[in-house]
Write an enzyme that holds these catalytic residues in place. Structure first.
Site, mmCIF file in Angstrom:
data_model
loop_
_atom_site.group_PDB
_atom_site.id
_atom_site.type_symbol
_atom_site.label_atom_id
_atom_site.label_comp_id
_atom_site.label_asym_id
_atom_site.label_seq_id
_atom_site.Cartn_x
_atom_site.Cartn_y
_atom_site.Cartn_z
ATOM 1 N N GLU A 1 34.348 40.389 36.904
ATOM 2 C CA GLU A 1 34.568 38.927 36.941
ATOM 3 C C GLU A 1 35.422 38.354 38.045
ATOM 4 O O GLU A 1 36.258 37.772 37.827
ATOM 5 C CB GLU A 1 35.155 38.412 35.750
ATOM 6 C CG GLU A 1 34.072 38.543 34.448
ATOM 7 C CD GLU A 1 34.384 38.176 33.138
ATOM 8 O OE1 GLU A 1 33.775 37.689 32.366
ATOM 9 O OE2 GLU A 1 35.850 38.301 32.710
HETATM 10 N N1 IFG Z 1 34.413 39.421 29.552
HETATM 11 C C1 IFG Z 1 35.693 39.797 29.978
HETATM 12 C C2 IFG Z 1 36.704 40.174 29.276
HETATM 13 C C3 IFG Z 1 36.664 39.301 28.018
HETATM 14 C C4 IFG Z 1 35.253 39.544 27.439
HETATM 15 C C5 IFG Z 1 35.243 38.900 25.798
HETATM 16 C C6 IFG Z 1 34.645 42.079 30.523
HETATM 17 C C7 IFG Z 1 34.563 43.401 31.322
HETATM 18 C C8 IFG Z 1 34.342 38.616 28.114
HETATM 19 N N2 IFG Z 1 35.366 40.876 30.957
HETATM 20 O O1 IFG Z 1 34.120 42.132 29.333
HETATM 21 O O2 IFG Z 1 37.989 39.979 29.899
HETATM 22 O O3 IFG Z 1 37.080 38.056 28.083
HETATM 23 O O4 IFG Z 1 34.064 39.179 25.093
#
Ligand code: IFG
Length: 526
Positions: A338
């Site tokens: 992200e």
């Molecule tokens: N995606 C984000 C996490 C977390 C997650 C919660 C990943 C690799 C959503 N990154 O999963 O930091 O916020 O379900």
């Protein structure tokens, strides 16, 4: 038999009769029904044959006999069995002796068991556990534990018989990397809480714990060359709570505790995104050098290290150097997910500069699968967290020889709600009831990623909505045993219809352990 010895044997028999009101003879055990059999075990063993005529009754005279390499596991096993039985269960090493015993030996097991497998034989005269390594013995102890009544998990003496279900097991894992992730950044969990989770996952042969140590809302590990990361970055948490952090001493103790349960800790410093806590702690890490506020909301994708500043790479080098020194395991996780506030070119620049630093400190890279597009070293392990069956960058990495760690968010993210009314968790990747979490396979989920491209499976637990150990337990149980089975058991022996019956039989153990699990309506709990 010498007078002294016969008196002793008689003494023990009388003692057990008087003290525990139990017949001390082995023959009585053969006709005592066992609560469980070897075919109930989770993860399902490779080969398991029950023999009800061969039940073994633990009794006050039982000893745990080990060879030198098996001593630590012997003591661990004694620690599991002593509280509920009240038996002395001495751990004797070296000399052979008579009497009923649980014997743990390394070196005399079939080559089939490899480094993590074992052979277990329970007969009316005793228990024999053999493996090539102490890690294999530890795996076998987790199976042996499930052959005793669930009351064995009690922490106070239970006046009852202790029948170990008879039979033989030959077992070894399908994947060598079987992992659980705990996000200690969104909400901080104390060393005691992490140790509790370590004990809970160890009973299902999980062998890796990925700790998500840094994010926008908190920095959780002391870095001596950048002290404010912990003293400032550690103060905050999602929702504005007190936060916290591990001193390096506390972290070393956690790593050692995990190692005593044959679990390797993989620390993650998420970069170049998810870095607000670090940049709030040190304004010089921001491109304009100006301070930024702490963040305690749960938005993602807004932060990025300053890719074109030299200090960024001094920071990364210092952090990874200190973290590598705290990490006996071979992996450092450098995150990479992200990075929406980092341009694609800057993301590549950052990767080219940072990935060699991991190698410089003698470690290998793991990271979220976003790193696959940076053509990382072939020793790097991208961790798949997508929700679709195709990802060109991951398939290309697999084709280059990278091993992939599978944790698809719509199957393995334990912070996903079970159903719309689940009080905890999120739902962006979909709802994950117990069957959804179990009924998939890491070697067929992604196009271009097959059995030999997969290093293993991980069940992440993000903590935006979790604060207490009860919250962790409610989201991890009953799904975690399923991921453990996916990682350990042969693919063709895994069916939901059979698994759900075995899973139901685990619940009395969780009740004894005080685990407040979600009582899914998909399972007929005992
Ligand atoms: N995606 C984000 C996490 C977390 C997650 C919660 C990943 C690799 C959503 N990154 O999963 O930091 O916020 O379900």
């Amino acid at each position: 038999m010498s007078k002294r010895l016969s008196t002793t044997v008689l003494g023990v028999a009388v003692l057990s009769l008087v003290t525990f009101g139990l017949p001390a003879t082995a023959s009585a055990a053969q006709h005592t029904k066992a609560e469980r059999t070897v075919t109930d075990v989770i993860p399902a063993p490779v080969e398991a044959k029950a023999d009800p005529r061969a039940n073994f009754r633990l009794n006050p005279a039982t000893v745990i006999r080990t060879d030198r390499d098996g001593r630590q596991v012997g003591e661990y096993l004694a620690g599991l069995l002593r509280p509920a039985t009240g038996y002395r269960l001495p751990v004797v090493t070296g000399h052979r002796g008579g009497g009923p015993a649980i014997s743990l030996e390394t070196g005399h097991a079939s080559d089939r068991v490899g480094t993590e497998g074992y052979q277990l034989k329970v007969s009316s005269s005793g228990v024999s556990l053999r493996a090539k390594t102490d890690k294999g013995l530890f795996s076998g102890v987790q199976t042996l534990r499930q052959l005793l009544p669930s009351a064995i998990e009690a922490t106070t003496v239970q006046k009852r018989s202790w029948v170990v279900s008879g039979g033989t097991v030959l077992d070894y894992p399908r994947f060598g990397y079987r992992s659980a992730m705990l996000d200690v950044a969104r909400h901080f969990f104390t060393p005691a809480q992490v140790k509790l989770y370590i004990d809970q996952i160890a009973q299902y042969k999980i062998n890796t714990l990925h700790l998500h140590l840094s994010d926008d809302q908190g920095w959780r590990i002391e870095i001596k060359s950048w002290p404010k990361l912990a003293t400032v970055g550690g103060l905050t948490a999602v929702g504005g709570g007190p936060g916290g952090y591990y001193t390096q001493e506390q972290y070393k103790d956690l790593v050692a505790y995990a190692a005593s349960r044959h679990i390797t800790v993989v620390p993650e410093i998420d970069m170049p995104g998810h870095t607000n806590a670090a940049q709030h702690s040190y304004a010089e890490l921001n491109c304009d050098g100006k301070p930024i506020p702490a963040r305690t909301d749960i938005e993602v994708g807004y932060s990025s290290l300053c890719i074109n500043k030299d200090i960024t790479y001094t920071f990364v080098d210092d952090v990874l150097r200190e973290l590598a020194a705290l990490t006996p395991g071979k992996y450092l996780n450098i995150g990479g997910d992200e990075a929406h506030a980092t341009t694609p070119e800057d993301y590549q620049t950052f990767a080219k500069k940072v990935q060699p630093i991991v190698a410089k400190y003698g470690k290998q890279i793991t990271g979220w699968h976003d790193i696959a597009k940076t053509n990382p070293p072939v020793s790097a392990v991208p961790q798949f967290w997508g929700t679709t069956g195709t990802d060109a960058n991951v398939a290309a990495a697999a084709a280059r020889g990278n091993k992939i760690l599978m944790s698809p968010a719509n199957k393995a993210y334990m912070d996903m709600k079970y159903h719309p009314q689940t009080p905890l968790g999120l739902s962006w990747a979909g709802l994950i009831e117990v069957k959804t979490g179990y009924d998939w396979d890491p070697a067929t989920y992604l196009q271009g990623v097959t059995e030999q491209n997969v290093i293993g499976v991980e069940a992440p637990l993000w903590s935006e909505t979790l604060v207490t150990s009860e919250h962790i337990e409610f989201m991890a149980f009953p799904r975690l045993p399923g991921y453990a089975e996916i990682g350990w058991s042969p693919k063709d022996s895994r069916t939901w219809d059979a698994y759900r019956l075995r899973l139901a039989k685990q619940s009395p153990r969780w009740v004894q352990q005080g685990i407040d699990f979600y009582r899914s309506t998909q399972v007929d709990w005992q």
